[in-house]
Design a protein around this motif. Structure first.
Motif, PDB file in Angstrom:
ATOM      1  N   LYS A   1       0.669  -1.264  -0.062  1.00 16.32           N
ATOM      2  CA  LYS A   1      -0.002   0.034  -0.040  1.00 16.32           C
ATOM      3  C   LYS A   1       0.742   1.424  -0.030  1.00 16.32           C
ATOM      4  N   GLU A   2       1.751   1.266   0.717  1.00 22.34           N
ATOM      5  CA  GLU A   2       2.801   2.360   0.941  1.00 22.34           C
ATOM      6  C   GLU A   2       3.573   2.667  -0.648  1.00 22.34           C
TER       7      GLU A   2
ATOM      8  N   LEU B   1      -4.932   0.074  -5.284  1.00 21.57           N
ATOM      9  CA  LEU B   1      -5.205   0.026  -4.064  1.00 21.57           C
ATOM     10  C   LEU B   1      -6.614  -0.864  -3.442  1.00 21.57           C
ATOM     11  N   ILE B   2      -7.371  -0.802  -4.331  1.00 23.43           N
ATOM     12  CA  ILE B   2      -8.469  -1.679  -3.843  1.00 23.43           C
ATOM     13  C   ILE B   2      -8.550  -3.181  -3.537  1.00 23.43           C
ATOM     14  N   PRO B   3      -7.814  -3.953  -4.442  1.00 21.56           N
ATOM     15  CA  PRO B   3      -7.567  -5.319  -4.049  1.00 21.56           C
ATOM     16  C   PRO B   3      -6.643  -5.321  -2.961  1.00 21.56           C
ATOM     17  N   ILE B   4      -5.397  -4.469  -2.931  1.00 24.11           N
ATOM     18  CA  ILE B   4      -4.711  -4.602  -1.862  1.00 24.11           C
ATOM     19  C   ILE B   4      -5.272  -4.445  -0.431  1.00 24.11           C
ATOM     20  N   THR B   5      -6.424  -3.294  -0.292  1.00 26.87           N
ATOM     21  CA  THR B   5      -6.825  -3.069   0.641  1.00 26.87           C
ATOM     22  C   THR B   5      -7.839  -4.404   1.260  1.00 26.87           C
ATOM     23  N   VAL B   6      -8.623  -4.789   0.362  1.00 27.19           N
ATOM     24  CA  VAL B   6      -9.653  -6.012   0.468  1.00 27.19           C
ATOM     25  C   VAL B   6      -8.875  -7.107   1.004  1.00 27.19           C
ATOM     26  N   GLN B   7      -7.656  -7.424   0.404  1.00 27.61           N
ATOM     27  CA  GLN B   7      -6.785  -8.343   0.805  1.00 27.61           C
ATOM     28  C   GLN B   7      -6.193  -8.224   2.279  1.00 27.61           C
ATOM     29  N   GLN B   8      -5.927  -6.985   2.706  1.00 30.93           N
ATOM     30  CA  GLN B   8      -5.548  -6.617   3.907  1.00 30.93           C
ATOM     31  C   GLN B   8      -6.642  -6.644   5.107  1.00 30.93           C
ATOM     32  N   LEU B   9      -7.853  -6.449   4.815  1.00 25.40           N
ATOM     33  CA  LEU B   9      -8.956  -6.563   5.345  1.00 25.40           C
ATOM     34  C   LEU B   9      -9.200  -8.086   5.713  1.00 25.40           C
ATOM     35  N   TYR B  10      -9.035  -9.305   4.669  1.00 28.15           N
ATOM     36  CA  TYR B  10      -9.384 -10.441   4.900  1.00 28.15           C
ATOM     37  C   TYR B  10      -8.120 -11.139   6.091  1.00 28.15           C
TER      38      TYR B  10
END
Length: 639
Positions: free
Chosen positions: A197-198, A215-224
């Motif tokens: 993300k950074e 950033l959307i797929p990275i953030t969704v993966q981070q949420l998981y």
């Protein structure tokens, strides 16, 4: 060349790369006067691809005939790939000898989850030494490695751990995080996703819109990952960053919506059902991978059951072996069985599902649902018998697919769990031995199953079991050369070979001195022989129930109920101390005299035996009287 073709060629010479609509209009005009103009057909196909009108491109190529599909094989294969017709795209691109076709084939095989073949294609492309594609190939290989681990086909020896080079770009950091998630190393994945993300936010090569898309797929993966780690507060903070509408592809939107519902934990089933289905249906060209579709399909079936959508689940057409993925087929079968039972768990629900099983006797989902209901009702015997009959039918089948299903690690684990619940240790060993014998002959066997089988066989005293255990750990050593558990099993199963031949494997194990370094031998000896938890519980229970006799001056004597006392009991009279002895054995007993004594003299039961009597003599047969004394007297009036 016709006049129309000349005009088209002149237009193409003057055109730029951005006026594809104008080129398409010119091609359509040319094809009106000459429908079979090959150059116009080819240019139109390319223009449609440039305009991202892939469905029209496929239709145009198929309408034009075989000549265009032979001339423009690569363009036609690319159009098929973009419309989700992946197998056809692979078949065509594999026949083309070009670097572009190899890239297209690799992408199509990646979407088909053919990780091993895709990795081989990228290896060939890397060997061609095209420096301009070096970074792209490295990124794509990272995605392939993560996918292979997710679907369980990766060779453990070839798994590459994240390195320093993976932290230099957001794409490589993201792929390395996906590989960590596949190995369930969530803490490492969390760190890699933060890094991704950074890097993405500070990238100078991306526009603001491109940054939002990445950033959307990275953030969704981070949420998981945060949900898997149980970090609820951090998960809520990350969830607030996700704007579903920013996702360009519908598959990412659907996954994001699912993870947001899990984070918020809606209690209202019908509201959760509505929000889950709020996103549009995922098109065929944006198809989910199997490891993505399985949890989503399961969540959808769960919401349907909780919302009482029984009719829809029961009417869903489910044909064993014809579903998109085995996991989807299994979930569909389980949800249909639950819908037939109306979410019931009692004996009535079991009878309903048994009637469904008669129509589909080899349906795994129905079998597993019945096993769960039997266990919920405390009927482990029926659960074991059901599983044994089902596995026996699969084992006797001549179909190769059913043979593989018989030894599926999930079904084997379920059977072993049932045996362990009933404490049938010998059955556990036999089931593991069967599974190990099958998987030893298959490529990429499940290491965890083979390890469990090897450990179980090592506990046996049979030479055949010991030999099989040694073969299993020898196979595991090739597959997992650096695994400590495998090394320990290999050493234990090959102990007869001598420590000199096993030195390299013994060196991998933790030394005994390190294992017992913190053990206080003196306290163990002082504590004595340890007792099991069951023995301690029984002893404690006995101490809690038993009461000692009250000592002098402590408490009152226990009162005896009158119903326990004899009728002539006198508490002032001292009881006879010999009252427990038979009368003939008491000191004050005197035998009766006269006739009474003669009558009782022959009774020796419980008394002293007269040694003069020949107790070992056998009874003699009566002697017949010569005078006929044994004959019956004749009655009066008879002669």
């Amino acid at each position: 060349m016709t006049a129309s073709s000349s005009a088209l060629s002149a237009l193409l010479k003057k055109s730029t790369l951005d006026d594809h609509e104008q080129i398409l209009d010119a091609c359509n005009k040319t094809l009106k006067s000459s429908k079979s103009d090959p150059e116009a057909q080819h240019v139109k196909l390319v223009a449609l691809l440039k305009l991202d009108r892939y469905e029209e491109a496929v239709q145009s190529a198929e309408t034009a005939g075989d000549s265009l599909r032979r001339t423009a094989q690569l363009e036609y294969a690319y159009a098929l790939y973009k419309t989700g017709r992946l197998k056809e795209a692979v078949a065509i691109s594999s026949e083309i000898q070009s670097r572009g076709a190899s890239h297209l084939e690799a992408q199509a095989r990646y979407r088909l989850e053919d990780s091993l073949a895709t990795s081989e294609l990228y290896q060939r492309l890397r060997n061609a030494h095209d420096e301009s594609e070096g970074y792209d190939l490295h990124v794509n290989q990272g995605a392939i490695d993560a996918q292979a681990q997710w679907i369980g086909v990766a060779d453990v020896r070839s798994i590459r751990r994240p390195g320093r080079e993976d932290l230099e770009a957001f794409e490589t950091a993201y792929n390395a995080a996906c590989g960590s998630i596949a190995r369930e190393e969530y803490t490492q994945a969390e760190m890699l996703l933060k890094r991704a993300k950074e890097l993405c936010r500070h990238s100078e090569d991306l526009t603001d819109q491109q940054k939002r898309d990445e950033l959307i797929p990275i953030t969704v993966q981070q949420l998981y990952v945060l949900l898997c780690l149980g970090k609820s507060a951090e998960a809520e903070a990350v969830a607030s960053e996700i704007i579903i509408e920013d996702a360009s592809d519908l598959s990412t939107r659907h996954i994001a919506q699912n993870n947001l519902l899990v984070t918020r934990g809606l209690d209202n089933t019908f509201l959760a059902y509505k929000q889950f289905h709020a996103t549009d249906k995922i098109p065929s060209n944006d198809k989910l991978f199997s490891f993505q579709s399985a949890p989503l399909t399961s969540n959808q079936a769960t919401l349907d059951l909780r919302a009482f959508k029984f009719d829809g689940l029961k009417s869903s057409r489910h044909i064993p072996g014809k579903s998109d993925t085995p996991s989807d087929e299994f979930i569909s079968s389980c949800s249909k069985a639950a819908a037939v039972a109306g979410n019931g768990t009692g004996k009535a629900a079991i009878r309903k599902i048994l009637s469904l099983l008669e129509k589909q006797p080899k349906d795994i989902g129905i079998i597993v649902t019945l096993v769960q209901l039997y266990m919920l009702n405390g009927d482990s015997t029926s659960a074991v018998e059901l599983m044994e009959d089902f596995l026996k039918r699969l084992e006797q089948s001549a179909v190769e697919h059913e043979q593989k299903t018989r030894f599926n690690p999930v079904l084997v684990s379920l059977m072993i769990s049932l045996y362990k619940h009933r404490d049938q240790k010998s059955h556990v060993k036999k089931e593991l031995a069967k599974a190990a014998a099958y998987w030893r002959t298959q490529p990429n066997p499940p290491a965890s199953l083979l390890t469990a089988a090897g450990v179980s066989l090592l506990e046996s005293h049979d030479e055949a079991d010991a030999k099989l255990a040694s073969e299993i750990f020898a196979r595991l050593k090739e597959q997992l050369p650096n695994d400590k558990a495998t090394a320990a099993g290999y050493v234990a199963s090959h102990a007869a070979a001598g420590s000199s031949q096993l030195k390299s494997d013994i060196d991998k194990l933790t030394p005994v001195e390190d294992l017992v370094r913190d053990v206080d031998v003196g306290s163990i000896e002082q504590a004595g022989i340890p007792q099991s938890s069951n023995a301690l519980a029984i002893a404690q229970l006995g101490r809690s129930k038993k009461r000692g006799a009250p000592e002098a001056g402590e408490g009152k004597a226990k009162r005896i109920r009158k119903s326990r006392l004899p009728k002539d009991f006198d508490e002032n009279k001292k009881p006879d101390p010999e009252r427990w002895l038979p009368m003939k054995d008491r000191s004050y007993y005197r035998p009766p005299k006269g006739k009474k004594r003669a009558k009782r003299g022959g009774d020796t039961q419980g008394g002293v035996v007269n040694e003069d009597l020949n107790v070992d003599a056998k009874p003699a047969a009566p002697v017949a009287s010569a005078s006929g004394g044994n004959k019956k007297k004749k009655g009066k009036g008879r002669k």
